[in-house]
Design a protein around this motif. Structure first.
Motif, PDB file in Angstrom:
ATOM      1  N   SER A 122      33.423 -19.737   1.453  1.00 56.93           N
ATOM      2  CA  SER A 122      32.021 -19.484   1.111  1.00 56.93           C
ATOM      3  C   SER A 122      31.779 -17.988   1.057  1.00 56.93           C
ATOM      4  N   PHE A 123      30.930 -17.578   0.125  1.00 51.55           N
ATOM      5  CA  PHE A 123      30.596 -16.171  -0.041  1.00 51.55           C
ATOM      6  C   PHE A 123      29.082 -16.034  -0.186  1.00 51.55           C
ATOM      7  N   SER A 124      28.530 -15.008   0.433  1.00 54.57           N
ATOM      8  CA  SER A 124      27.113 -14.718   0.245  1.00 54.57           C
ATOM      9  C   SER A 124      26.920 -13.211   0.290  1.00 54.57           C
ATOM     10  N   SER A 125      25.936 -12.736  -0.460  1.00 51.61           N
ATOM     11  CA  SER A 125      25.691 -11.296  -0.493  1.00 51.61           C
ATOM     12  C   SER A 125      24.231 -11.020  -0.809  1.00 51.61           C
ATOM     13  N   LEU A 126      23.784  -9.848  -0.395  1.00 49.05           N
ATOM     14  CA  LEU A 126      22.411  -9.406  -0.627  1.00 49.05           C
ATOM     15  C   LEU A 126      22.426  -7.922  -0.917  1.00 49.05           C
ATOM     16  N   LEU A 127      21.613  -7.520  -1.890  1.00 46.86           N
ATOM     17  CA  LEU A 127      21.418  -6.114  -2.200  1.00 46.86           C
ATOM     18  C   LEU A 127      19.925  -5.850  -2.311  1.00 46.86           C
ATOM     19  N   GLY A 128      19.494  -4.716  -1.805  1.00 44.67           N
ATOM     20  CA  GLY A 128      18.074  -4.388  -1.864  1.00 44.67           C
ATOM     21  C   GLY A 128      17.829  -2.893  -1.926  1.00 44.67           C
ATOM     22  N   HIS A 129      16.671  -2.534  -2.436  1.00 44.15           N
ATOM     23  CA  HIS A 129      16.249  -1.130  -2.484  1.00 44.15           C
ATOM     24  C   HIS A 129      14.760  -1.064  -2.183  1.00 44.15           C
ATOM     25  N   TRP A 130      14.352  -0.056  -1.396  1.00 46.04           N
ATOM     26  CA  TRP A 130      12.933   0.125  -1.100  1.00 46.04           C
ATOM     27  C   TRP A 130      12.599   1.612  -1.151  1.00 46.04           C
ATOM     28  N   PHE A 144      24.457  -6.533   2.263  1.00 50.25           N
ATOM     29  CA  PHE A 144      24.942  -7.579   3.171  1.00 50.25           C
ATOM     30  C   PHE A 144      25.996  -8.378   2.424  1.00 50.25           C
ATOM     31  N   PHE A 145      27.134  -8.579   3.060  1.00 45.85           N
ATOM     32  CA  PHE A 145      28.204  -9.360   2.452  1.00 45.85           C
ATOM     33  C   PHE A 145      28.844 -10.219   3.544  1.00 45.85           C
ATOM     34  N   SER A 146      29.004 -11.493   3.251  1.00 48.04           N
ATOM     35  CA  SER A 146      29.594 -12.425   4.216  1.00 48.04           C
ATOM     36  C   SER A 146      30.583 -13.326   3.495  1.00 48.04           C
ATOM     37  N   VAL A 147      31.758 -13.498   4.074  1.00 47.51           N
ATOM     38  CA  VAL A 147      32.748 -14.432   3.548  1.00 47.51           C
ATOM     39  C   VAL A 147      33.207 -15.341   4.689  1.00 47.51           C
ATOM     40  N   GLY A 148      33.135 -16.634   4.455  1.00 45.42           N
ATOM     41  CA  GLY A 148      33.524 -17.613   5.464  1.00 45.42           C
ATOM     42  C   GLY A 148      34.693 -18.463   4.994  1.00 45.42           C
ATOM     43  N   TYR A 149      35.467 -18.939   5.955  1.00 40.05           N
ATOM     44  CA  TYR A 149      36.597 -19.809   5.637  1.00 40.05           C
ATOM     45  C   TYR A 149      36.733 -20.854   6.726  1.00 40.05           C
ATOM     46  N   GLN A 150      36.737 -22.115   6.300  1.00 38.36           N
ATOM     47  CA  GLN A 150      36.894 -23.248   7.214  1.00 38.36           C
ATOM     48  C   GLN A 150      38.123 -24.047   6.773  1.00 38.36           C
ATOM     49  N   ASN A 180       0.830  -1.205   0.000  1.00 38.36           N
ATOM     50  CA  ASN A 180       0.000   0.000   0.000  1.00 38.36           C
ATOM     51  C   ASN A 180       0.868   1.261   0.000  1.00 38.36           C
ATOM     52  N   ASN A 181       0.277   2.350  -0.436  1.00 39.33           N
ATOM     53  CA  ASN A 181       0.923   3.666  -0.439  1.00 39.33           C
ATOM     54  C   ASN A 181       2.224   3.673  -1.231  1.00 39.33           C
ATOM     55  N   ASN A 182       2.149   3.036  -2.419  1.00 45.24           N
ATOM     56  CA  ASN A 182       3.240   3.084  -3.394  1.00 45.24           C
ATOM     57  C   ASN A 182       4.562   2.531  -2.876  1.00 45.24           C
ATOM     58  N   TYR A 183       4.466   1.550  -1.995  1.00 44.15           N
ATOM     59  CA  TYR A 183       5.694   0.917  -1.497  1.00 44.15           C
ATOM     60  C   TYR A 183       6.174  -0.121  -2.493  1.00 44.15           C
ATOM     61  N   ILE A 184       7.486  -0.141  -2.727  1.00 38.57           N
ATOM     62  CA  ILE A 184       8.085  -1.140  -3.610  1.00 38.57           C
ATOM     63  C   ILE A 184       9.467  -1.502  -3.055  1.00 38.57           C
ATOM     64  N   LYS A 185       9.786  -2.798  -3.123  1.00 37.75           N
ATOM     65  CA  LYS A 185      11.057  -3.277  -2.585  1.00 37.75           C
ATOM     66  C   LYS A 185      11.599  -4.377  -3.488  1.00 37.75           C
ATOM     67  N   SER A 186      12.878  -4.268  -3.843  1.00 33.69           N
ATOM     68  CA  SER A 186      13.529  -5.256  -4.698  1.00 33.69           C
ATOM     69  C   SER A 186      14.746  -5.811  -3.966  1.00 33.69           C
ATOM     70  N   THR A 187      14.890  -7.146  -3.976  1.00 32.50           N
ATOM     71  CA  THR A 187      15.976  -7.796  -3.249  1.00 32.50           C
ATOM     72  C   THR A 187      16.561  -8.923  -4.080  1.00 32.50           C
ATOM     73  N   ILE A 188      17.885  -9.046  -4.054  1.00 31.53           N
ATOM     74  CA  ILE A 188      18.556 -10.176  -4.683  1.00 31.53           C
ATOM     75  C   ILE A 188      19.605 -10.728  -3.718  1.00 31.53           C
ATOM     76  N   TYR A 189      19.635 -12.060  -3.591  1.00 33.17           N
ATOM     77  CA  TYR A 189      20.560 -12.736  -2.670  1.00 33.17           C
ATOM     78  C   TYR A 189      21.205 -13.914  -3.390  1.00 33.17           C
ATOM     79  N   TYR A 190      22.493 -14.128  -3.118  1.00 34.25           N
ATOM     80  CA  TYR A 190      23.174 -15.293  -3.682  1.00 34.25           C
ATOM     81  C   TYR A 190      24.254 -15.777  -2.728  1.00 34.25           C
TER      82      TYR A 190
END
Length: 844
Positions: free
Chosen positions: A266-274, A291-297, A246-256
């Motif tokens: 391991s790598f993961s990231s997320l970008l979004g706009h609202w 959001f950006f995360s990098v892991g190492y085991q 409602n009220n012209n709200y819009i949100k776009s998100t991509i995660y990988y």
């Protein structure tokens, strides 16, 4: 040649034997409603050999032996051990649980989840699937409203909401992000606009009411909220999600996420706009999420993870109006923005409403580095090193006849910390933890010019000594500009300019005993806080305040007994000596380095809890009773008038004691296949005990008159409903279609105000929400692994209700001046009417 031939034959035999010795086992993992659980982990017990389920919940696992045991686990569900003697394990069903053991990949010893010890506590858990379905354009408090003793107040603009837990506001509830404290160091406040992206990356959220299981040196009164985000995913994949509302709200998100490579990366990231116009008039806003995360085991004993996240945003604010103004203009009325309203933030220039009602502009990037080290079979060390840079301001225009400037009230900070916890299994029955919690904080507060309109400078010589001209602008309307141009010049600032330096260091420990039937624990912590305030007088010299050091501690103990496999009872007790907030220490936080006399002393908190838990295959229940005495607290409040006007007053009341007691019941049922019905009820009695001394300040922060005694004994604590109840129903109609609905009831809600007279009782209200999920089946072997549609309708029946009132004016003898028993001259906010949001999610 003969030797080479023998070596080659031997190698061939070894490889062949290895391949022939392996067996492939298959199966499918589903939840209690028969839905597949993609990403569930299947590991051969006693080894690191494992696999993850695909989008349909199916898996294939290579094992060395034709018989053995696999451990099946998934976020928010009870793990299950399954024996295998054949190649097909069939369908494996997991049951929901409040435990989150499988969520935490990094920082396991620091993130204080309920399973940190076996002694039960009052806890509720929101899992990833529900967060993703219901979050949409809401902040975290809205997602938690269907848990006992929790109330969400939306408060008008984007991200301006508040959460109450057992009647205590956000300043007295500890919020942790992957083990990192995120409450404001100066005043304990939470600003959800700075965390608008946390719902997109949350794996689970756990609410621990009351004493909780936190081992940190944190003396939270209401409880602890643990936000656990994505870090390392076992399997590669991602999604694209589009939300409208409602009220012209819009949100776009991509995660990988790449998943974990053979070398342990391991790598993961997320970008979004609202962006959106806001439900309340003139409360538009927009922002981004990253959001950006990098892991190492490197091996099975060490796990490292680096995480960076932020949510730069701006949004317009909403002011309180009188009840009568809302009745005359509708519940979307905004007293700070409507034409013809006498507001200091109203824009009258030809450029229009650039900063309607004042604009909150902020960017707060947060980074942390985690290390989990399994030292040996009985001991481990977990550490989180973190940092945060906050840059932003509340900006309002000072414009007349099309010229003037936008003034920003800046609240910047540099915040760094370390949390580390060492755990050792001393024996089969005893486990010991010890750790450190260290934080250093520098807060910078001042006013400056964000931008000029029709002019290039302002002359402030009449206000400050000498020739004082301001010509620099900082930040503008862009939160990214705030971060990279934060205004460091003291000779270009307005009204006030001061810094706060806080150093916090604490030690905490826990000893737990557990046997088959009985468990017990003891927790303790010691901490010290150092406070120094620096004023940059007239922007020509700086003066430090006297250094204040406050020592505090807390002690918690509890025990539990398992009567039978289905019945358990427990009891916890705790005592806190909690340091006052930094802002409570000084006579005038903006314009003075003088300490309050007599000095503000530690708050004294005593808590008791009793609980009973019942669990069976189809029904489980939690019953909790609590009693909390909170003494010697400092309470901040105001008269509800518009800030920056002569009528506005704020109050500091010292020596206040509150007593909060109540009972909470949660019930979880699965009466039919595909149907879940859960409910809760909480009944509280929260009131002030004794009296206090109150000081009064004007809108400039200057004290008016002298302190006076105020009568508080028996007054009800306002802000949140003391009686709440709710029912949630989730029904899977078809394999691709499910419907859920929840109903929430609020009673015994009281106003807040100056405390000079008793609070007002607000009308009872109830709200119903509806959700529909559709997940069509896709052909196998496609790049697109899944598609889902979600529709949420909140306040389905468009209930009109007051969510908060700031005022104590009693009902008028003239009925036309009252609404549902309340005097319409009191300042208030009405809750949102019917709202909706819809989303589509493509998983790959």
């Amino acid at each position: 040649m003969k030797n080479i031939k023998n070596i080659l034959l031997g190698a061939l035999f070894f490889v062949t034997a290895t391949i022939l010795g392996q067996t492939k086992i298959t199966g499918k993992v589903v939840d209690e409603m028969g839905d597949p659980l993609p990403g569930a982990n299947i590991v051969v017990k006693g080894t690191t050999s494992g696999a993850a389920t695909d989008f349909d919940g199916k898996f294939i696992l290579n094992v060395e032996s034709s018989s053995g045991v696999v451990l099946v686990s998934f976020v928010g569900y009870e793990s299950k051990e399954v024996s295998y003697t054949s190649s097909d394990l069939g369908t494996i069903q997991l049951i929901s649980s409040n435990l989150l053991t499988e969520v935490v990949v990094v920082g396991r010893g620091v993130i204080d989840l309920a399973e940190g010890r076996k002694t039960p506590i009052a806890v509720s858990t929101i899992k990833s699937a529900e967060i993703q379905d219901k979050a949409a354009n809401w902040d975290l408090p809205e997602i938690l409203k269907s848990t006992p003793s929790v109330q969400n107040i939306k408060a008008g603009g984007f991200g301006d909401g508040q959460m109450f837990l057992r009647g205590f506001d956000q300043t007295n509830t500890a919020f942790l992000l992957n083990g990192q404290p995120i409450n404001g160091m100066e005043d304990g406040k939470m600003y959800w606009s700075n965390w608008s992206g946390v719902m997109d990356v949350a794996n689970a959220i756990q609410v621990q009411r009351g004493l909780g299981s936190s081992k940190l040196a944190i003396s939270s009164v209401g409880g602890t909220v643990n936000i656990v985000t994505k870090t390392i995913d076992n399997k590669s994949g991602g999604y694209i999600k589009q939300t409208v509302a409602n009220n012209n709200y819009i949100k776009s998100t991509i995660y990988y996420s790449t998943g974990v490579s053979e070398k342990g990366w391991s790598f993961s990231s997320l970008l979004g706009h609202w962006q959106g116009d806001g439900y309340v008039n003139y409360t538009g806003g927009q922002g981004q999420t990253y959001f950006f995360s990098v892991g190492y085991q490197p091996n099975i004993n060490n796990t490292f993870n680096f995480l960076l996240t932020g949510a730069p945003q701006w949004h317009a604010a909403a002011g309180r109006g009188t009840i009568q103004e809302f009745l005359d203009n509708g519940i979307r009325y905004n007293s700070w923005n409507e034409e013809g309203v006498n507001s200091p933030n109203l824009i009258n220039g030809p450029e229009g409403k650039r900063y309607p009602g004042g604009r909150n502009i902020y960017h707060k990037p947060v980074a942390n580095l985690s290390w989990d080290w399994n030292i040996n079979e009985s001991s481990s060390l977990s550490s989180v090193l973190y940092g945060s840079l906050g840059r932003g301001a509340f900006v309002s225009e000072r414009i007349s006849n099309g010229t003037g400037f936008a003034r920003g009230s800046y609240n910047n900070h540099n915040w760094y910390g370390l949390v580390s916890n060492y755990s050792n299994e001393l024996s089969e029955n005893f486990n010991f933890n010890i750790g450190a919690d260290i934080r250093t904080y520098n807060g910078l507060h001042f006013r400056g010019v964000n931008e000029f309109v029709g002019i290039s400078s302002i002359d402030e010589s009449s206000t400050f000594s000498g020739n004082y001209t301001i010509s620099n602008t900082y930040g503008g309307i862009n939160p990214w500009g705030m971060l990279f141009n934060p205004n460091t010049d003291h000779d270009q600032r307005l009204d006030y300019d001061y810094e706060e330096n806080i150093t916090y260091y604490g030690l905490f420990t826990q000893l737990e005993y557990s046997s088959d039937k009985l468990s017990a624990f003891f927790q303790g912590s010691l901490s010290n806080q150092d406070h120094v305030k620096t004023d940059h007088y007239n922007f020509t010299e700086s003066t430090d305040s006297e250094k204040v050091s406050n020592f505090g501690y807390n002690l918690k103990a509890g025990t539990a007994y398992e009567i039978t496999e289905n019945h358990k009872v427990f009891g916890n007790v705790g005592y806190y000596s909690r340091q006052p907030f930094h802002d409570d220490l000084f006579d005038n936080i903006r314009n003075s380095n003088d300490l309050i006399i007599p000095a503000v002393e530690n708050q004294k908190i005593t808590g008791f809890e009793l609980g009973y838990q019942f669990g069976s295959e189809f029904v489980s229940a939690n019953l909790n009773a609590y009693h909390t005495t909170w003494g010697n607290r400092t309470l901040l409040s105001n008269n509800g008038e518009i800030f920056d006007t002569p009528a506005y007053e704020s109050y500091q009341t010292q020596g206040v004691e509150q007593i909060h007691m109540g009972v909470e019941l949660e019930v979880f049922t699965r009466p039919l296949k595909g149907l879940k019905v859960n409910g809760f009820v909480s009944v509280g009695d929260w009131q002030f005990n004794g009296n206090g001394r109150q000081r009064t300040f004007d809108s400039d922060g200057d004290e008016i008159g002298s302190s006076t005694s105020v009568q508080l004994d028996g007054f009800k604590v306002g802000g949140a409903a003391q009686t709440t109840a709710g029912v949630t129903v989730d029904y899977k109609l078809l394999s691709i279609l499910s419907v859920d609905a929840n109903w929430n009831f609020y009673k015994d809600l009281y106003s807040v105000g100056s405390l000079t007279q008793e609070s007002l009782k607000l009308p009872t209200y109830n709200i119903a929400d509806l959700g529909i999920s559709i997940s069509p089946k896709l052909k196998e072997n496609t790049y697109l692994k899944g598609i889902s549609f979600r529709l949420n309708v909140n306040n389905l029946f468009d209930e009109v209700y007051l969510e908060s009132v700031n005022g104590n004016t009693p009902a008028s003898v003239n009925p036309s001046e009252n609404w549902k028993g309340l005097n319409t001259s009191n300042r208030a906010r009405f809750g949102y009417g019917r709202t909706w949001n819809a989303s589509i999610k493509l998983s790959f």
